[in-house]
Design a protein around this motif. Structure first.
Motif, PDB file in Angstrom:
ATOM      1  N   PRO A   1       0.834  -1.210   0.000  1.00  0.00           N
ATOM      2  CA  PRO A   1       0.000   0.000   0.000  1.00  0.00           C
ATOM      3  C   PRO A   1       0.868   1.260   0.000  1.00  0.00           C
ATOM      4  O   PRO A   1       1.806   1.375   0.796  1.00  0.00           O
TER       5      PRO A   1
ATOM      6  N   SER B   1      -8.674 -12.616   0.048  1.00  0.00           N
ATOM      7  CA  SER B   1     -10.033 -12.337  -0.427  1.00  0.00           C
ATOM      8  C   SER B   1     -10.406 -13.161  -1.651  1.00  0.00           C
ATOM      9  O   SER B   1     -11.255 -12.768  -2.441  1.00  0.00           O
TER      10      SER B   1
ATOM     11  N   THR C   1      -7.581 -14.943  -7.774  1.00  0.00           N
ATOM     12  CA  THR C   1      -7.573 -13.998  -8.889  1.00  0.00           C
ATOM     13  C   THR C   1      -7.245 -14.699 -10.199  1.00  0.00           C
ATOM     14  O   THR C   1      -7.366 -14.097 -11.266  1.00  0.00           O
TER      15      THR C   1
ATOM     16  N   ALA D   1     -12.196  -6.097   3.843  1.00  0.00           N
ATOM     17  CA  ALA D   1     -11.722  -6.343   2.476  1.00  0.00           C
ATOM     18  C   ALA D   1     -12.115  -5.176   1.581  1.00  0.00           C
ATOM     19  O   ALA D   1     -12.817  -5.344   0.576  1.00  0.00           O
TER      20      ALA D   1
ATOM     21  N   GLN E   1     -10.633  -3.664  -0.612  1.00  0.00           N
ATOM     22  CA  GLN E   1     -10.170  -3.781  -2.000  1.00  0.00           C
ATOM     23  C   GLN E   1     -11.196  -4.463  -2.891  1.00  0.00           C
ATOM     24  O   GLN E   1     -11.088  -4.410  -4.126  1.00  0.00           O
ATOM     25  N   LEU E   2     -12.206  -5.098  -2.287  1.00  0.00           N
ATOM     26  CA  LEU E   2     -13.243  -5.778  -3.062  1.00  0.00           C
ATOM     27  C   LEU E   2     -14.502  -4.930  -3.245  1.00  0.00           C
ATOM     28  O   LEU E   2     -15.401  -5.320  -3.992  1.00  0.00           O
TER      29      LEU E   2
ATOM     30  N   ARG F   1      -9.312  -9.002 -12.093  1.00  0.00           N
ATOM     31  CA  ARG F   1      -8.619  -7.890 -11.437  1.00  0.00           C
ATOM     32  C   ARG F   1      -7.122  -8.149 -11.427  1.00  0.00           C
ATOM     33  O   ARG F   1      -6.663  -9.277 -11.245  1.00  0.00           O
TER      34      ARG F   1
ATOM     35  N   PRO G   1      -2.190  -5.585  -7.209  1.00  0.00           N
ATOM     36  CA  PRO G   1      -1.737  -4.208  -6.979  1.00  0.00           C
ATOM     37  C   PRO G   1      -0.302  -4.019  -7.453  1.00  0.00           C
ATOM     38  O   PRO G   1       0.550  -4.877  -7.240  1.00  0.00           O
TER      39      PRO G   1
END
Length: 496
Positions: free
Chosen positions: A85, A127, A130, A208, A210-211, A224, A227
């Motif tokens: 982050p 989460s 992907t 979460a 980010q979702l 997705r 990051p």
């Protein structure tokens, strides 16, 4: 043993008046010396605000705690900082900690499964997946589960979008996308273990975030992208002296900008006094212009309840009782399995750790092979090879109190047995210690809305009173740091 630094007296109200009788940028007392409180105080001090931190215990850091164990510096709370982050990597750079961080070993992790421990598929995060191919090839899903998971891109378009004022559990959201089997096999042992919580109650917005965009805009999670790294360094970082290095750097930055830190001072009451605040403590009373409560939820409720009834809604928050057991095992025995052992997949010198689902019939919820994951822990702090291999085993989830009913000796014996049965690791114990965390806050569905309503009321009635910390904004270093930064920004604006 840890040696607490000497306490420093808080800044009295009179010290907020500069020469000539003109008030400087004001004075703020930050209650709580965990990471959120320290980040808040640092940002305030760097903005020219006179700041005092009051911590009731004899140490700083909250759930960041580094101890001396087996002649090494070992973390028994948070284990590493996820530096991806941008706000975290920027903070580490500002603190001068990005010059020599230690990255974790790029080994593999295991997931508990009814057929025994299995390698964690690539492209899998807390989460959910992907990438579908590694999940399909993992052998961890049944045929119906595979078919259901593959429908995610289609179901993303058919599922009603999440409204801006709506929340949902992480488990329900991901089960709607991938099916319940993916949640049980992957999300529960990863996200559930991380938060010591129930994924079917953990808040999507709170745990979460980010979702959330994918839920609101009905975009596929399979498409997705990961990051983008904000740095060329490692993703998970620590230091030779553990995460205490991070805590010490925050404290030094606060004091370097004129702030003061006091340990061993319990705040008992905060009272409005004209346009200011009186903070009544175990060491007397102090006047200040603003207050930040970076305290555990029970303490926050106690301090806020006389000011607003909205604070009582925080009593709905649940807590998990968690324990971490550090083990120093004989290194030359750890991965030597008996010929008669039967393990679908044994832990190897490349294994970083294992995560267990909540329905597993064992007390252990996770184990980290510290001797593999953090190469500097293979030797003592002074560089000696003492044939010790460190493992950190954890237990405890919300709603389960088995760890509270076991003393340290019983708990250690049970977790050692679980470790052997699950991974095949079995060795003589050279040393052990038990660290208990009896109140791990849960950010469940409804909690973010309650906190938002409380903050809205405080912003109107008491603009120079802010909240921060894991109890209000959720667990995890990224969430806690962001919480402290937001609290500081609100006080700086109010003092203006």
């Amino acid at each position: 043993m840890e040696t607490p630094a000497p306490a420093t007296a808080p800044v009295p109200a009179e010290e907020t008046i500069a020469s000539g009788g003109h008030r400087r940028s004001g004075h703020v007392i930050v209650v709580g010396g965990g990471v959120a409180g320290l980040v808040t105080a640092r940002d305030l001090a760097r903005a020219g605000v006179r700041v005092s931190v009051m911590e009731s215990s004899d140490r700083l850091g909250g759930q960041v705690r580094t101890i001396d164990f087996a002649d090494r510096r070992v973390d028994v709370g948070a284990e590493a900082i996820h530096a991806t982050p941008p706000h975290l990597s920027a903070l580490l750079r500002e603190l001068g900690l990005w010059d020599a961080p230690l990255g974790s070993h790029q080994g593999h992790s295991l997931l508990g499964h009814p057929r025994g421990a299995q390698p964690m598929p690539a492209g899998l995060g807390p989460s959910g997946p992907t990438r579908i191919r590694p999940v399909l090839e993992s052998g961890m899903l049944s045929l119906p589960g595979l078919v259901r998971a593959g429908l995610e891109p289609l179901l993303a378009k058919l599922t009603p979008p999440l409204a801006p004022d709506q929340d949902i559990s992480v488990g329900d959201f991901l089960a709607g996308r991938f099916g319940h089997e993916v949640v049980r096999r992957f999300v529960d042992p990863m996200l559930g273990s991380l938060h010591s919580g129930d994924v079917y109650r953990l808040s999507l917005r709170g745990t979460a975030p980010q979702l959330v965009a994918a839920a609101e805009h009905r975009t596929s999670l399979m498409r997705r992208s990961a990051p983008r790294p904000t740095t060329n360094g490692p993703t998970f970082v620590s230091w030779a002296d553990g995460l205490q290095t991070f805590v010490d750097a925050l404290a030094a930055d606060i004091e370097g900008h004129g702030g003061r830190i006091a340990r061993g001072i319990a705040v008992r009451e905060i009272v409005r006094a004209g346009g200011r605040w009186q903070v009544r403590t175990s060491e007397g009373g102090f006047e200040t212009d603003g207050v930040v409560l970076a305290t555990p939820t029970p303490a926050t409720i106690t301090l806020l309840s006389p000011l607003t009834r909205a604070a009582e809604t925080l009593r709905e928050q649940r807590f998990a009782s968690v324990v971490n057991v550090l083990l120093a095992l004989r290194a030359d025995q750890v991965f030597q399995h008996d010929a008669g052992d039967r393990f679908p997949l044994r832990a190897t010198p490349e294994t970083n750790g294992i995560l267990m689902p909540s329905d597993a019939p064992w007390t252990m919820k996770a184990a980290t092979f510290l001797g593999t994951k953090w190469p500097h822990l293979r030797r003592t702090a002074d560089g000696r090879d003492d044939n010790a291999f460190l493992v950190r085993v954890s237990a405890g989830r919300v709603g389960l109190h088995v760890v509270d009913g076991l003393d340290d000796e019983e708990l250690t014996a049970r977790l050692l047995d679980d470790l052997h049965r699950i991974t095949g690791v079995h060795a003589d114990v050279l040393d052990s210690t038990v660290i208990r965390w009896p109140a791990m806050p849960q950010c469940e569905v409804g909690h973010p809305a309650r906190v938002a309503a409380l903050r809205a009321e405080l912003a109107t009635a008491y603009p120079r009173l802010a909240l921060a910390g894991a109890g209000v904004d959720g667990m995890g270093m990224a969430a806690v740091v962001r919480s402290g930064q937001a609290a500081a920004a609100s006080l700086i604006a109010a003092l203006s």
